[in-house]
Design an enzyme around this catalytic site. Structure first.
Site, PDB file in Angstrom:
ATOM      1  N   HIS A 135      -3.844  61.775  70.869  1.00 39.35           N
ATOM      2  CA  HIS A 135      -2.632  62.061  70.235  1.00 39.35           C
ATOM      3  C   HIS A 135      -2.137  61.375  68.931  1.00 39.35           C
ATOM      4  O   HIS A 135      -2.980  60.412  68.792  1.00 39.35           O
ATOM      5  CB  HIS A 135      -1.103  62.366  71.294  1.00 39.35           C
ATOM      6  CG  HIS A 135      -1.262  63.168  72.448  1.00 39.35           C
ATOM      7  ND1 HIS A 135      -1.909  63.000  73.505  1.00 39.35           N
ATOM      8  CD2 HIS A 135      -0.614  64.407  72.463  1.00 39.35           C
ATOM      9  CE1 HIS A 135      -1.722  64.121  74.233  1.00 39.35           C
ATOM     10  NE2 HIS A 135      -1.086  65.038  73.571  1.00 39.35           N
ATOM     11  N   LYS A 139       3.467  59.489  69.085  1.00 42.28           N
ATOM     12  CA  LYS A 139       3.742  59.830  70.554  1.00 42.28           C
ATOM     13  C   LYS A 139       4.366  58.668  71.318  1.00 42.28           C
ATOM     14  O   LYS A 139       3.415  57.506  71.227  1.00 42.28           O
ATOM     15  CB  LYS A 139       2.521  60.594  71.156  1.00 42.28           C
ATOM     16  CG  LYS A 139       2.652  60.947  72.579  1.00 42.28           C
ATOM     17  CD  LYS A 139       1.894  61.770  73.113  1.00 42.28           C
ATOM     18  CE  LYS A 139       2.055  62.563  74.535  1.00 42.28           C
ATOM     19  NZ  LYS A 139       3.275  63.221  74.680  1.00 42.28           N
TER      20      LYS A 139
END
Length: 238
Positions: A135, A139
């Protein structure tokens, strides 16, 4: 539907655009700079709330909405220690609640395939499973909620696994999960079953946030006329 958005980052903007295209009205937007506006007065006339905030604020936001009998769709991860409390509030206030670690239709198909593959792999002891998730650097939680859901799907179907842990775990029965944070990656998840003779993998790569946003709006459309606690399995008819 009259929708309240809680969390107005990139996901919130994407949800807004899709909701409006589908004929809905964004009646209320709550973000860090106006959190006090999430109150009974402003929730009047709201048909459903879509919540993508932060792990620290998620349960408080959800509780305020449920206590006002407003249905909630939540996509925030990292707060699920309070999930049962949210369920109790939903039932107490006779409204509806749906949480998912990932609203993408493609990812929910992946969840289904992952569980079925784990069930079949229980017959073949030579294979060892591993999960990798990638990600963007902003995040907040690791591993991702999606990776945890994938690990739990394996645990639920394969008697050889009873927990999940970091990639370097040496514990027997643990599904190893690798988390990578780099660039602007929306979300990539790979499950591999490796043996001495071959490797089987399931892979999902999000190209953008549109799939997540669309799934969240579809989930809101699903729960707005229903009472109870639901999952994306209900939305997708699994």
């Amino acid at each position: 539907m009259n929708i309240a958005l809680i969390g107005y980052g990139r996901m919130g903007h994407e949800i807004e655009a899709i909701a409006v295209r589908r004929g809905h009205v964004i009646k209320l937007i709550i973000d860090l700079d106006n959190s006090a506006d999430l109150n009974s007065s402003n929730l009047k006339g709201v048909d459903v709330v879509i919540e993508f905030s932060t792990p620290e604020s998620a349960f408080g936001n959800i509780a305020k909405c449920l206590n006002n009998s407003v249905p909630v769709v939540s996509g925030t991860t990292g707060w699920l220690g309070d999930y049962k409390k949210a369920v109790e509030l939903c039932e107490k206030n006779n409204t509806s609640f749906l949480h998912s670690t990932n609203f993408s239709i493609g990812v929910n198909l992946l969840f289904r395939l992952n569980s079925e593959l784990a069930k079949q792999m229980a017959r073949y002891g030579d294979y060892r499973v591993a999960i990798e998730e990638i990600h963007h650097t902003k995040k907040l939680d690791a591993p991702s909620g999606t990776a945890i859901t994938l690990a739990e799907g394996i645990i639920g179907q394969h008697p050889g696994y009873s927990k999940w842990g970091p990639a370097d775990t040496n514990e027997n029965g643990a599904v190893p999960v690798t988390s990578v944070r780099e660039g602007l990656v929306p979300g990539t998840h790979t499950i591999t079953w490796d043996s001495e003779i071959d490797l089987i993998s399931l892979h999902h790569e999000a190209k953008n946030r549109k799939g997540l946003a669309l799934g969240a709006v579809v989930a809101a459309e699903f729960i707005v006329s229903r009472k109870g606690v639901f999952t994306m399995n209900d939305v997708m008819g699994f």
